[in-house]
Design a protein around this motif. Sequence first.
Motif, PDB file in Angstrom:
ATOM      1  N   THR A   1       0.799  -1.234   0.000  1.00 41.99           N
ATOM      2  CA  THR A   1       0.000   0.000   0.000  1.00 41.99           C
ATOM      3  C   THR A   1       0.828   1.278   0.000  1.00 41.99           C
ATOM      4  OG1 THR A   1      -0.117  -0.112   2.428  1.00 41.99           O
ATOM      5  CG2 THR A   1      -1.915  -1.136   1.181  1.00 41.99           C
ATOM      6  N   PHE A   2       2.074   1.232   0.442  1.00 40.77           N
ATOM      7  CA  PHE A   2       2.842   2.466   0.577  1.00 40.77           C
ATOM      8  C   PHE A   2       3.098   3.144  -0.767  1.00 40.77           C
ATOM      9  CE2 PHE A   2       4.227   1.536   5.010  1.00 40.77           C
ATOM     10  CZ  PHE A   2       3.933   2.791   5.533  1.00 40.77           C
ATOM     11  N   ASP A   3       3.369   2.369  -1.811  1.00 45.12           N
ATOM     12  CA  ASP A   3       3.656   2.981  -3.115  1.00 45.12           C
ATOM     13  C   ASP A   3       2.469   3.816  -3.595  1.00 45.12           C
ATOM     14  OD1 ASP A   3       6.153   1.886  -3.153  1.00 45.12           O
ATOM     15  OD2 ASP A   3       5.614   0.168  -4.397  1.00 45.12           O
ATOM     16  N   ARG A   4       1.268   3.267  -3.508  1.00 44.51           N
ATOM     17  CA  ARG A   4       0.078   3.999  -3.942  1.00 44.51           C
ATOM     18  C   ARG A   4      -0.185   5.204  -3.045  1.00 44.51           C
ATOM     19  NH1 ARG A   4      -1.661  -1.429  -4.457  1.00 44.51           N
ATOM     20  NH2 ARG A   4      -2.872  -1.280  -2.528  1.00 44.51           N
ATOM     21  N   GLN A   5       0.074   5.045  -1.741  1.00 39.57           N
ATOM     22  CA  GLN A   5      -0.125   6.166  -0.834  1.00 39.57           C
ATOM     23  C   GLN A   5       0.872   7.286  -1.128  1.00 39.57           C
ATOM     24  OE1 GLN A   5       0.145   5.139   3.306  1.00 39.57           O
ATOM     25  NE2 GLN A   5      -0.571   7.140   4.017  1.00 39.57           N
ATOM     26  N   MET A   6       2.110   6.921  -1.440  1.00 36.21           N
ATOM     27  CA  MET A   6       3.112   7.940  -1.777  1.00 36.21           C
ATOM     28  C   MET A   6       2.705   8.707  -3.031  1.00 36.21           C
ATOM     29  SD  MET A   6       5.822   8.318   0.203  1.00 36.21           S
ATOM     30  CE  MET A   6       7.031   8.919  -0.962  1.00 36.21           C
ATOM     31  N   GLU A   7       2.217   7.989  -4.036  1.00 36.62           N
ATOM     32  CA  GLU A   7       1.777   8.658  -5.260  1.00 36.62           C
ATOM     33  C   GLU A   7       0.640   9.643  -4.975  1.00 36.62           C
ATOM     34  OE1 GLU A   7       0.746   5.618  -7.993  1.00 36.62           O
ATOM     35  OE2 GLU A   7       2.792   4.885  -8.264  1.00 36.62           O
ATOM     36  N   ALA A   8      -0.317   9.219  -4.153  1.00 35.71           N
ATOM     37  CA  ALA A   8      -1.425  10.099  -3.809  1.00 35.71           C
ATOM     38  C   ALA A   8      -0.955  11.316  -3.021  1.00 35.71           C
ATOM     39  CB  ALA A   8      -2.486   9.325  -3.022  1.00 35.71           C
ATOM     40  N   GLN A   9      -0.018  11.118  -2.102  1.00 32.17           N
ATOM     41  CA  GLN A   9       0.475  12.238  -1.301  1.00 32.17           C
ATOM     42  C   GLN A   9       1.270  13.211  -2.163  1.00 32.17           C
ATOM     43  OE1 GLN A   9      -0.418  12.717   1.855  1.00 32.17           O
ATOM     44  NE2 GLN A   9       0.623  14.699   1.819  1.00 32.17           N
ATOM     45  N   LEU A  10       2.023  12.707  -3.141  1.00 31.90           N
ATOM     46  CA  LEU A  10       2.742  13.591  -4.052  1.00 31.90           C
ATOM     47  C   LEU A  10       1.758  14.446  -4.862  1.00 31.90           C
ATOM     48  CD1 LEU A  10       5.609  11.248  -5.346  1.00 31.90           C
ATOM     49  CD2 LEU A  10       5.886  13.387  -4.066  1.00 31.90           C
ATOM     50  N   ARG A  11       0.671  13.841  -5.274  1.00 33.44           N
ATOM     51  CA  ARG A  11      -0.352  14.621  -5.991  1.00 33.44           C
ATOM     52  C   ARG A  11      -0.959  15.682  -5.081  1.00 33.44           C
ATOM     53  NH1 ARG A  11      -2.079   9.424  -7.683  1.00 33.44           N
ATOM     54  NH2 ARG A  11      -3.976   9.657  -6.422  1.00 33.44           N
ATOM     55  N   ALA A  12      -1.125  15.340  -3.810  1.00 30.78           N
ATOM     56  CA  ALA A  12      -1.673  16.317  -2.866  1.00 30.78           C
ATOM     57  C   ALA A  12      -0.723  17.498  -2.683  1.00 30.78           C
ATOM     58  CB  ALA A  12      -1.952  15.645  -1.517  1.00 30.78           C
ATOM     59  N   VAL A  13       0.580  17.226  -2.611  1.00 32.41           N
ATOM     60  CA  VAL A  13       1.564  18.311  -2.486  1.00 32.41           C
ATOM     61  C   VAL A  13       1.554  19.187  -3.732  1.00 32.41           C
ATOM     62  CG1 VAL A  13       4.029  18.822  -2.333  1.00 32.41           C
ATOM     63  CG2 VAL A  13       3.032  17.057  -0.871  1.00 32.41           C
ATOM     64  N   THR A  14       1.511  18.549  -4.904  1.00 30.22           N
ATOM     65  CA  THR A  14       1.476  19.317  -6.158  1.00 30.22           C
ATOM     66  C   THR A  14       0.230  20.197  -6.219  1.00 30.22           C
ATOM     67  OG1 THR A  14       2.691  17.549  -7.282  1.00 30.22           O
ATOM     68  CG2 THR A  14       1.527  19.133  -8.665  1.00 30.22           C
ATOM     69  N   ALA A  15      -0.906  19.650  -5.824  1.00 29.93           N
ATOM     70  CA  ALA A  15      -2.151  20.421  -5.834  1.00 29.93           C
ATOM     71  C   ALA A  15      -2.083  21.571  -4.835  1.00 29.93           C
ATOM     72  CB  ALA A  15      -3.335  19.510  -5.516  1.00 29.93           C
ATOM     73  N   ALA A  16      -1.478  21.334  -3.657  1.00 29.97           N
ATOM     74  CA  ALA A  16      -1.369  22.392  -2.656  1.00 29.97           C
ATOM     75  C   ALA A  16      -0.451  23.512  -3.145  1.00 29.97           C
ATOM     76  CB  ALA A  16      -0.861  21.813  -1.336  1.00 29.97           C
ATOM     77  N   GLU A  17       0.629  23.145  -3.828  1.00 28.95           N
ATOM     78  CA  GLU A  17       1.518  24.160  -4.392  1.00 28.95           C
ATOM     79  C   GLU A  17       0.787  24.998  -5.443  1.00 28.95           C
ATOM     80  OE1 GLU A  17       5.778  21.768  -3.903  1.00 28.95           O
ATOM     81  OE2 GLU A  17       4.690  21.742  -5.825  1.00 28.95           O
TER      82      GLU A  17
END
Length: 478
Positions: free
Chosen positions: A391-407
Amino acid sequence: MRLLLTLSLLGCLSACSMTPTLQRTAAPVPPSFPVAAATPASASPASALGWRTMFGDPRLRRLIDLALSNNRDLRLATLNVEAAQAQGNIQRAARLPAVGLEATRTRERSVSGDGHSQASREVSQQSGVNVALSAFELDLFGRVRALSDAAFNRYLASEHGRDAAQIALVGAVAEAYFAQRLAGEQLQLTERTLADWRQSLELARLLKQAEQSSSLDVAQAEAQVALAEADLEARRRALAQADNALQLLVGSELPSDLPAALPLQRQVVIAQLPAGLPADLLLSRPDLRQAEQLLVAANADIGAARAAFFPQISLTASFGYASTSLGSLFDPARRVWRFAPQISQPLFQGGRLRAELRLAEVRKTEAVAQYERAIQTAFREVADALAGTATFDRQMEAQLRAVTAAERRLQLSDLRYRAGVDGRLELLDAQRQLHAARQALLELRREEIANRVALYKSLGGGLHERDLAETAAVRAAQ
């Protein structure tokens, strides 16, 4: 003397065992792990993967080296091995006859005569040299052998315990190091964020002086800076505590010449481990081997307790010379010998022997339960780590998208604020969201690395410095 040697030999050869046959039940876990991970075709077992291969950070490798040399818990585990080995040697020595050389010389004055006549005084002396066998037990019912076997199995258990302690230490140093890296990077992120928010506060104050914004904007900016300053102190405290935890594991003050640390995003930790293997792989873990050897030792204790109900036969003998004069001490006519076999049979001891047997049986039952619990704990550790791997790989991808969206949101909010479309509250909320998303990304990266370490450790990795295949190739070349 021939009779003595014959009886000793017959006693050793005729010894029987009262130790019950140890029946090993099936492991109380499913035959395979609930989450299967893809395994590369060329992968080696995790237990054969050296920690230098597992961890690519030179600073972490140096810290593990220092911990293996200085850690007090590992040193105590090593001393426990030496103590168990000495105890085993003591028990093994009891299975062999103890032979000693005795040399004596006595002088004695005696008085003879009665009260009606003059007493006479005589001085006599006696010299002797003997080779003596002291109370050697003929182990006809296996009591001494069972005690020796139990001590040997406990020695093996202590060796496995030392190996398990090393694996735990390697994993603990890696986890503490990555926790320290997380605390350091979160501190740096907070410092950068605080600097940005202080610039925003200065801008808000300038706009207020130019009467282009209200006091509310300044108050909001000041509150946000105060929160960041409070968070900065918390990050400093977390870093100091992480440094202390790592130093405790290393066992000494951290040297100043350590290699530079790699950031979390550049950490080289092997992700592909041979996890798609049956649950029987766990039986090679040192902690499980330790529990198994303790079970075997408890089973041998039952044999010793059973044998205590039967007669104990011991031999005491001596052979040598005795004379009143040193000059004639070794004259063949002065040869003396003594042979004193002894047999003892318990008749009444108030139920002590039965209580000791019952205690040995209960302790064996406890050892079985501890062994099964160790297997279940090991199975859960691997299953939890596999669940994280899945599960960590998919969670990391989602969190990276969240950071990009926040930026992206912060950029748009800043443009709208400068254009006067949105208020400062929207901009502050975008800044806080981006800061939280970046902190969460760092935490998630550390958890992902910690999960890899946990999987490596739970599969028995961390005992060897180099890969077993590499070590075998080097030895073959030599």
